[in-house]
Design an enzyme around this catalytic site. Structure first.
Site, PDB file in Angstrom:
ATOM      1  N   ARG A   1       0.862  -1.191   0.000  1.00  0.00           N
ATOM      2  CA  ARG A   1       0.000   0.000   0.000  1.00  0.00           C
ATOM      3  C   ARG A   1       0.899   1.242   0.000  1.00  0.00           C
ATOM      4  NH1 ARG A   1      -4.814  -2.320   1.896  1.00  0.00           N
ATOM      5  NH2 ARG A   1      -5.958  -0.668   0.870  1.00  0.00           N
TER       6      ARG A   1
ATOM      7  N   GLN B   1       0.210   2.546  -6.000  1.00  0.00           N
ATOM      8  CA  GLN B   1      -1.192   2.978  -5.934  1.00  0.00           C
ATOM      9  C   GLN B   1      -2.047   2.535  -7.125  1.00  0.00           C
ATOM     10  OE1 GLN B   1      -1.212   7.184  -5.190  1.00  0.00           O
ATOM     11  NE2 GLN B   1      -2.175   6.899  -3.199  1.00  0.00           N
TER      12      GLN B   1
ATOM     13  N   ASP C   1      -3.186  -1.061  -6.763  1.00  0.00           N
ATOM     14  CA  ASP C   1      -3.759  -1.423  -5.462  1.00  0.00           C
ATOM     15  C   ASP C   1      -5.234  -1.825  -5.616  1.00  0.00           C
ATOM     16  OD1 ASP C   1      -4.660  -1.582  -2.883  1.00  0.00           O
ATOM     17  OD2 ASP C   1      -3.879   0.365  -2.255  1.00  0.00           O
TER      18      ASP C   1
ATOM     19  N   SER D   1      -7.646  -1.389  -2.616  1.00  0.00           N
ATOM     20  CA  SER D   1      -8.235  -0.046  -2.483  1.00  0.00           C
ATOM     21  C   SER D   1      -9.329   0.195  -3.519  1.00  0.00           C
ATOM     22  CB  SER D   1      -7.160   1.033  -2.631  1.00  0.00           C
ATOM     23  OG  SER D   1      -6.342   1.052  -1.492  1.00  0.00           O
TER      24      SER D   1
ATOM     25  N   TYR E   1      -1.348  -0.204   8.481  1.00  0.00           N
ATOM     26  CA  TYR E   1      -2.490  -1.024   8.888  1.00  0.00           C
ATOM     27  C   TYR E   1      -2.730  -0.922  10.391  1.00  0.00           C
ATOM     28  CZ  TYR E   1      -2.763  -3.460   4.412  1.00  0.00           C
ATOM     29  OH  TYR E   1      -2.946  -3.760   3.099  1.00  0.00           O
TER      30      TYR E   1
HETATM   31  P1  NAD Z   1      -8.511  -2.286   6.298  1.00  0.00           P
HETATM   32  O1  NAD Z   1      -9.523  -2.741   5.319  1.00  0.00           O
HETATM   33  O2  NAD Z   1      -7.396  -3.209   6.682  1.00  0.00           O
HETATM   34  O3  NAD Z   1      -9.265  -1.801   7.630  1.00  0.00           O
HETATM   35  C1  NAD Z   1     -10.279  -0.803   7.567  1.00  0.00           C
HETATM   36  C2  NAD Z   1     -10.114   0.197   8.686  1.00  0.00           C
HETATM   37  O4  NAD Z   1     -10.487  -0.418   9.918  1.00  0.00           O
HETATM   38  C3  NAD Z   1      -8.692   0.735   8.889  1.00  0.00           C
HETATM   39  O5  NAD Z   1      -8.713   2.147   8.811  1.00  0.00           O
HETATM   40  C4  NAD Z   1      -8.319   0.240  10.278  1.00  0.00           C
HETATM   41  O6  NAD Z   1      -7.499   1.175  10.983  1.00  0.00           O
HETATM   42  C5  NAD Z   1      -9.664   0.097  10.945  1.00  0.00           C
HETATM   43  N1  NAD Z   1      -9.666  -0.786  12.109  1.00  0.00           N
HETATM   44  C6  NAD Z   1      -9.040  -1.969  12.295  1.00  0.00           C
HETATM   45  N2  NAD Z   1      -9.292  -2.469  13.524  1.00  0.00           N
HETATM   46  C7  NAD Z   1     -10.120  -1.573  14.126  1.00  0.00           C
HETATM   47  C8  NAD Z   1     -10.752  -1.528  15.414  1.00  0.00           C
HETATM   48  N3  NAD Z   1     -10.564  -2.475  16.307  1.00  0.00           N
HETATM   49  N4  NAD Z   1     -11.532  -0.469  15.675  1.00  0.00           N
HETATM   50  C9  NAD Z   1     -11.717   0.520  14.771  1.00  0.00           C
HETATM   51  N5  NAD Z   1     -11.165   0.530  13.547  1.00  0.00           N
HETATM   52  C10 NAD Z   1     -10.358  -0.506  13.231  1.00  0.00           C
HETATM   53  O7  NAD Z   1      -7.844  -0.916   5.847  1.00  0.00           O
HETATM   54  P2  NAD Z   1      -7.551  -0.385   4.388  1.00  0.00           P
HETATM   55  O8  NAD Z   1      -8.645   0.488   3.966  1.00  0.00           O
HETATM   56  O9  NAD Z   1      -7.176  -1.528   3.536  1.00  0.00           O
HETATM   57  O10 NAD Z   1      -6.274   0.531   4.660  1.00  0.00           O
HETATM   58  C11 NAD Z   1      -5.161  -0.005   5.358  1.00  0.00           C
HETATM   59  C12 NAD Z   1      -4.015   0.987   5.405  1.00  0.00           C
HETATM   60  O11 NAD Z   1      -3.423   1.162   4.137  1.00  0.00           O
HETATM   61  C13 NAD Z   1      -4.416   2.370   5.840  1.00  0.00           C
HETATM   62  O12 NAD Z   1      -3.374   2.942   6.598  1.00  0.00           O
HETATM   63  C14 NAD Z   1      -4.522   3.137   4.577  1.00  0.00           C
HETATM   64  O13 NAD Z   1      -4.397   4.533   4.747  1.00  0.00           O
HETATM   65  C15 NAD Z   1      -3.336   2.546   3.861  1.00  0.00           C
HETATM   66  N6  NAD Z   1      -3.428   2.745   2.434  1.00  0.00           N
HETATM   67  C16 NAD Z   1      -2.388   3.404   1.819  1.00  0.00           C
HETATM   68  C17 NAD Z   1      -2.431   3.610   0.454  1.00  0.00           C
HETATM   69  C18 NAD Z   1      -1.306   4.302  -0.242  1.00  0.00           C
HETATM   70  O14 NAD Z   1      -0.520   4.972   0.365  1.00  0.00           O
HETATM   71  N7  NAD Z   1      -1.183   4.138  -1.514  1.00  0.00           N
HETATM   72  C19 NAD Z   1      -3.509   3.151  -0.279  1.00  0.00           C
HETATM   73  C20 NAD Z   1      -4.541   2.477   0.375  1.00  0.00           C
HETATM   74  C21 NAD Z   1      -4.482   2.274   1.745  1.00  0.00           C
END
Ligand code: NAD
Length: 380
Positions: A127, A132, A135, A138, A233
């Protein structure tokens, strides 16, 4: 070099790995593209559109899988109606790119090793900013977040927006989004567009600004531990922190018309954020949409794949929501795949370069070996 697009055999899967527009771009680069007959049907792309894009339609799945250099898919390969594994149709040394769920179902990695296939798992694309455009987690999570709000709005016995009418004023719906990752942020944006008052909660404090920039209120729970792991994460939190967050969020769940849960911790069962006691406190007619249903659910009452009514509260546990919007889901996934292919193909030939961090992270099997330690551990 030949690239093939398989027809998905998973019954719930309506997406296709490449749409005709991306096929046309690959053909223009000098690549040969085979598409299995009817592969795009459930995404509303017919065979004629692929032929117009320069693809060859192949009716025999055995030929398509067995004579390609790279096989592209959406859902993890599975057993066919004739009892053979799809993976066993691939020739040794071929490349497979797909969602493979290697941490949830590591047996697939063993099958790929047996077949000496080089497999890239779309779940393991890092990620990072550079990755991007590849991904797929996403691109697909964003569709799920959008659709979750529409499902909730359709099930709610109320309006979402505030309305002032000659027959009186309607108060806006209160929506609470739990987990503000990619799906959660899209859910916030969609609920705001429909006119709801939105609150959101996440254990990662870094998302506060993003939540607020979308016009939602951030529900903050100050915890004594680090909640963010490598790659941004969420980490699994301690029992004491779980208790603390539950005390805070219970009040917000109780006061909401709609709760949408999206929280996941990679490679683990989803955390329970909404307990049965919290559901019992909600107003009858309220709606919960649990996007973590497939990973066990964020709500204790969720039944994956079902809509149930519990104590007057409708609890919806959808499976594979991106597949319910197959046109755009396939379009975005196609773009993710073609971006990844650009890294793998140099001068019209395959080059699996493990010094590239994206290929290194995504490739789970190569030359008869499992390359990923987490997958190896999951197989133990
Ligand atoms: P995910 O599907 O793994 O989880 C969804 C959300 O649930 C996350 O924000 C997580 O913090 C939250 N979560 C987990 N346990 C929890 C709890 N007990 N209580 C409340 N919330 C909880 O997440 P995702 O959407 O796949 O994203 C994962 C990470 O990757 C994030 O940091 C996101 O910003 C990052 N990301 C980065 C890029 C990039 O830089 N290109 C792109 C996509 C995602």
């Amino acid at each position: 070099m030949r690239i093939a697009v398989a027809k998905e055999i998973e019954v719930c899967e309506r997406r296709v790995a490449l749409n005709p527009d991306t096929v046309a771009r690959l053909v223009k680069q000098g690549l040969e593209v085979w598409v299995e007959a009817g592969a795009g049907e459930r995404s509303f792309f017919d065979d004629a559109a692929y032929v117009a894009a320069g693809a060859t339609i192949v009716g025999d799945a055995g030929k398509l899988w067995g004579e390609t250099d790279v096989l592209l898919k959406v859902s993890p390969p599975q057993e066919r109606e004739d009892g053979r594994l799809e993976i066993d149709l691939l020739r040794e040394g071929a490349v497979l790119i797909s969602f493979l769920n290697p941490l949830g179902n590591p047996v697939v990695a063993q099958q790929l090793v047996n077949r000496k296939v080089t497999a890239l798992s779309m779940e393991l694309i890092p990620r990072t900013t550079r990755a991007q455009s590849m991904d797929a987690l996403s691109s697909q999570a964003s569709l799920a977040g959008y659709k979750a709000v529409l499902i909730a709005a359709a099930a709610l016995p109320k309006y979402f927006p505030m309305l002032t009418t000659a027959a009186g004023t309607i108060a806006p719906a209160k929506v609470f989004i739990m987990g503000a990752g990619v799906a959660g942020l899209q859910a916030i944006a969609t609920a705001r567009r429909l006119g709801a008052v939105v609150e959101a909660f996440d254990i990662r404090p870094a998302v506060k600004e993003e939540v607020q920039s979308l016009g939602a209120k951030f529900v903050e729970v100050k915890l004594e531990e680090e909640t963010t792991a490598q790659g941004g994460y969420a980490k699994e939190i301690s029992e004491a922190s779980k208790q603390r967050t539950q005390e805070v969020v219970a009040e917000h769940v109780k006061n909401s018309d709609v709760v949408i849960t999206t929280a996941q911790v990679p490679g683990r069962k989803a955390p329970v954020l909404v307990t049965a006691e919290m559901v019992a406190q909600m107003k009858p007619g309220s709606v919960i949409v649990d996007l973590a249903a497939e990973q066990g659910g964020n709500c204790a009452c969720t039944e994956p794949g079902k809509d149930i009514v519990w104590n007057g509260v409708t609890i919806i546990g959808p499976i594979n929501l991106p597949s319910s919007m197959p046109v755009h889901a396939s379009q975005l996934y196609s773009k993710n795949l073609t971006s990844l292919l650009q890294l793998l193909i140099k001068d019209k030939a395959l080059q699996v370069d493990f010094t590239d961090d994206i290929i290194d992270a995504a490739c789970i099997t190569h030359a008869g070996e499992i390359r990923n330690q987490r997958v190896k551990d999951a197989l133990q």
